[in-house]
Motif scaffolding. Structure first.
Motif, PDB file in Angstrom:
ATOM      1  N   TYR A  33       0.841  -1.199   0.000  1.00 45.35           N
ATOM      2  CA  TYR A  33       0.000   0.000   0.000  1.00 45.35           C
ATOM      3  C   TYR A  33       0.878   1.252   0.000  1.00 45.35           C
ATOM      4  O   TYR A  33       1.968   1.249   0.550  1.00 45.35           O
ATOM      5  N   TYR A  35       0.320   5.238   1.295  1.00 46.45           N
ATOM      6  CA  TYR A  35      -0.514   6.209   1.989  1.00 46.45           C
ATOM      7  C   TYR A  35       0.185   7.567   1.978  1.00 46.45           C
ATOM      8  O   TYR A  35       1.393   7.655   1.875  1.00 46.45           O
ATOM      9  N   GLN A  37       0.183  11.100   4.586  1.00 47.95           N
ATOM     10  CA  GLN A  37      -0.241  11.602   5.896  1.00 47.95           C
ATOM     11  C   GLN A  37      -0.036  13.102   5.930  1.00 47.95           C
ATOM     12  O   GLN A  37       1.085  13.582   5.759  1.00 47.95           O
ATOM     13  N   MET A  41      -5.177  15.276   9.316  1.00 46.87           N
ATOM     14  CA  MET A  41      -5.921  14.255   8.568  1.00 46.87           C
ATOM     15  C   MET A  41      -5.346  12.880   8.872  1.00 46.87           C
ATOM     16  O   MET A  41      -4.158  12.736   9.157  1.00 46.87           O
ATOM     17  N   GLY A  42      -6.200  11.893   8.808  1.00 47.36           N
ATOM     18  CA  GLY A  42      -5.725  10.531   8.991  1.00 47.36           C
ATOM     19  C   GLY A  42      -4.966  10.058   7.758  1.00 47.36           C
ATOM     20  O   GLY A  42      -5.003  10.694   6.706  1.00 47.36           O
ATOM     21  N   LEU A  43      -4.280   8.953   7.893  1.00 48.64           N
ATOM     22  CA  LEU A  43      -3.618   8.350   6.739  1.00 48.64           C
ATOM     23  C   LEU A  43      -4.646   8.072   5.640  1.00 48.64           C
ATOM     24  O   LEU A  43      -5.727   7.540   5.915  1.00 48.64           O
ATOM     25  N   LEU A  45      -5.266   6.344   1.778  1.00 55.08           N
ATOM     26  CA  LEU A  45      -4.721   5.377   0.842  1.00 55.08           C
ATOM     27  C   LEU A  45      -4.669   5.951  -0.566  1.00 55.08           C
ATOM     28  O   LEU A  45      -5.674   6.443  -1.094  1.00 55.08           O
ATOM     29  N   TYR A  48      -2.925   0.668  -4.013  1.00 48.48           N
ATOM     30  CA  TYR A  48      -2.520  -0.555  -3.352  1.00 48.48           C
ATOM     31  C   TYR A  48      -2.346  -1.669  -4.376  1.00 48.48           C
ATOM     32  O   TYR A  48      -2.730  -1.516  -5.546  1.00 48.48           O
ATOM     33  N   PHE A  90       3.869   7.080   3.251  1.00 49.10           N
ATOM     34  CA  PHE A  90       4.180   5.817   3.911  1.00 49.10           C
ATOM     35  C   PHE A  90       3.796   4.655   3.017  1.00 49.10           C
ATOM     36  O   PHE A  90       2.712   4.631   2.425  1.00 49.10           O
ATOM     37  N   GLN A 106      -1.202  -4.287   8.944  1.00 47.70           N
ATOM     38  CA  GLN A 106      -0.272  -3.645   8.032  1.00 47.70           C
ATOM     39  C   GLN A 106       1.009  -3.239   8.758  1.00 47.70           C
ATOM     40  O   GLN A 106       0.967  -2.738   9.871  1.00 47.70           O
ATOM     41  N   PHE A 108       4.296  -0.856   8.464  1.00 49.95           N
ATOM     42  CA  PHE A 108       4.635   0.385   7.780  1.00 49.95           C
ATOM     43  C   PHE A 108       6.140   0.611   7.685  1.00 49.95           C
ATOM     44  O   PHE A 108       6.912   0.199   8.556  1.00 49.95           O
ATOM     45  N   GLY A 109       6.533   1.325   6.629  1.00 50.57           N
ATOM     46  CA  GLY A 109       7.897   1.790   6.491  1.00 50.57           C
ATOM     47  C   GLY A 109       8.101   3.088   7.245  1.00 50.57           C
ATOM     48  O   GLY A 109       7.164   3.624   7.839  1.00 50.57           O
ATOM     49  N   PRO A 110       9.320   3.635   7.225  1.00 48.75           N
ATOM     50  CA  PRO A 110       9.637   4.837   8.009  1.00 48.75           C
ATOM     51  C   PRO A 110       9.148   6.140   7.387  1.00 48.75           C
ATOM     52  O   PRO A 110       9.183   7.180   8.047  1.00 48.75           O
ATOM     53  N   ARG A 113       9.504  12.055   3.355  1.00 51.08           N
ATOM     54  CA  ARG A 113       8.989  13.427   3.439  1.00 51.08           C
ATOM     55  C   ARG A 113       9.244  14.132   2.124  1.00 51.08           C
ATOM     56  O   ARG A 113      10.394  14.222   1.681  1.00 51.08           O
TER      57      ARG A 113
ATOM     58  N   TYR B  36      -2.461   1.620  16.465  1.00 49.40           N
ATOM     59  CA  TYR B  36      -1.067   1.775  16.099  1.00 49.40           C
ATOM     60  C   TYR B  36      -0.440   2.838  16.982  1.00 49.40           C
ATOM     61  O   TYR B  36      -1.114   3.767  17.440  1.00 49.40           O
ATOM     62  N   LYS B  42       8.524   8.703  12.292  1.00 45.85           N
ATOM     63  CA  LYS B  42       8.541   7.278  11.983  1.00 45.85           C
ATOM     64  C   LYS B  42       7.180   6.807  11.493  1.00 45.85           C
ATOM     65  O   LYS B  42       6.181   7.514  11.602  1.00 45.85           O
ATOM     66  N   GLY B  43       7.161   5.605  10.949  1.00 44.68           N
ATOM     67  CA  GLY B  43       5.908   5.030  10.501  1.00 44.68           C
ATOM     68  C   GLY B  43       5.127   4.417  11.646  1.00 44.68           C
ATOM     69  O   GLY B  43       5.686   4.127  12.703  1.00 44.68           O
ATOM     70  N   PRO B  44       3.821   4.243  11.465  1.00 46.64           N
ATOM     71  CA  PRO B  44       3.004   3.607  12.507  1.00 46.64           C
ATOM     72  C   PRO B  44       3.489   2.191  12.810  1.00 46.64           C
ATOM     73  O   PRO B  44       3.885   1.458  11.909  1.00 46.64           O
ATOM     74  N   PHE B 101      -8.454   5.554   8.849  1.00 51.50           N
ATOM     75  CA  PHE B 101      -7.645   5.950   9.999  1.00 51.50           C
ATOM     76  C   PHE B 101      -8.199   7.204  10.659  1.00 51.50           C
ATOM     77  O   PHE B 101      -8.708   8.106   9.998  1.00 51.50           O
ATOM     78  N   GLY B 102      -8.049   7.272  11.980  1.00 45.31           N
ATOM     79  CA  GLY B 102      -8.301   8.499  12.713  1.00 45.31           C
ATOM     80  C   GLY B 102      -7.067   9.396  12.687  1.00 45.31           C
ATOM     81  O   GLY B 102      -6.008   8.998  12.202  1.00 45.31           O
ATOM     82  N   ILE B 103      -7.243  10.612  13.206  1.00 46.68           N
ATOM     83  CA  ILE B 103      -6.148  11.578  13.200  1.00 46.68           C
ATOM     84  C   ILE B 103      -5.117  11.261  14.272  1.00 46.68           C
ATOM     85  O   ILE B 103      -3.936  11.583  14.141  1.00 46.68           O
TER      86      ILE B 103
END
Lengths: 117, 111
Positions: A33, A35, A37, A41-43, A45, A48, A90, A106, A108-110, A113, B36, B42-44, B101-103
């Motif tokens: 996937y 994403y 961020q 706001m939330g992540l 998508l 995928y 991400f 899931q 996630f990677g780091p 930016r 998460y 960093k990532g989640p 996802f939430g914030i």
């Protein structure tokens, strides 16, 4: 076992430039996937993939393209970058259990930016 | 449309001061609710998956619970290293691509 890795970590682009973000996973996961961020706001998508050679659109696909030529890699491309694409990107992967849908944990990677000027 | 609302947005605790984070959700046919942890830059990082109302899961000082409308992440006697943003996400019947996802709640634990 590195998990999910992303390159580059940080990039500055000018409007109209193109670039490719690389995601690699060494867990033999089927699903991958992309994403974004953004603050407040939330992540969300972008795209995928449920397996090598397959891709599908997510919630916010406009302005992005993806490819999954190898199972372990998932590439995200920006053909003509816009300031609205300034974000943290991400990549994630999940096992992809057989037998239809599943609750997918899931990994996630780091993150990458990206700043588009 | 699936929705996830997390509260509070930010929480500051003294070390050892227990509290709870809330995740309220709206989804038709919950397949799974995820928690998460995300550290700055960093990532989640996956913590828990809950599948049905009444389910509880624990990991060290964290305990996640689930009802039909919300989930709580209880933090018992937190330490400074628990400082992070905690994200909640829900998966509806649309499958793997339908995770919302939430914030997040930004937790700061002060020594």
């Amino acid at each position: 076992n590195a998990g999910v890795t992303q390159t580059p970590k940080f990039r500055v682009l000018k409007t109209g430039q193109s670039m490719t973000l690389l995601c690699a996973q060494d867990m033999n996961h089927e699903y991958m996937y992309w994403y974004r961020q953004d603050p407040g706001m939330g992540l969300r998508l972008i795209h995928y993939s449920v397996g090598e050679g397959t891709t599908a659109k997510g919630e916010v696909p406009d302005g992005y393209n993806v490819s999954r030529l190898k199972k372990q890699n998932f590439l995200l491309g920006l053909e003509s970058a816009a300031p609205s694409q300034t974000s943290v990107y991400f990549c994630a992967s999940s096992p992809g259990l057989a037998g239809g849908w599943s609750q997918e944990t899931q990994y996630f990677g780091p993150g990458t930016r990206l700043l588009v000027l | 449309e699936d929705q996830v609302t997390q509260s509070p947005e930010a929480l500051r605790l003294q070390e050892g001061e227990s509290s709870s984070l809330n995740c309220s959700y709206t989804v038709s046919g919950l397949r799974g609710l995820f928690w998460y942890r995300q550290d700055p830059g960093k990532g989640p990082e996956f913590l828990f998956t809950l599948y049905s109302a009444g389910e509880e899961k624990e990991k060290e000082r964290l305990k996640a619970t689930l009802t039909k409308k919300e989930s709580f992440l209880h933090i018992t006697a937190p330490k400074p290293e628990d400082s992070a943003t905690y994200l909640c996400a829900v998966q509806g019947p649309g499958g793997y691509q339908k995770v919302t996802f939430g914030i997040g709640t930004k937790l700061q634990v002060i020594p």
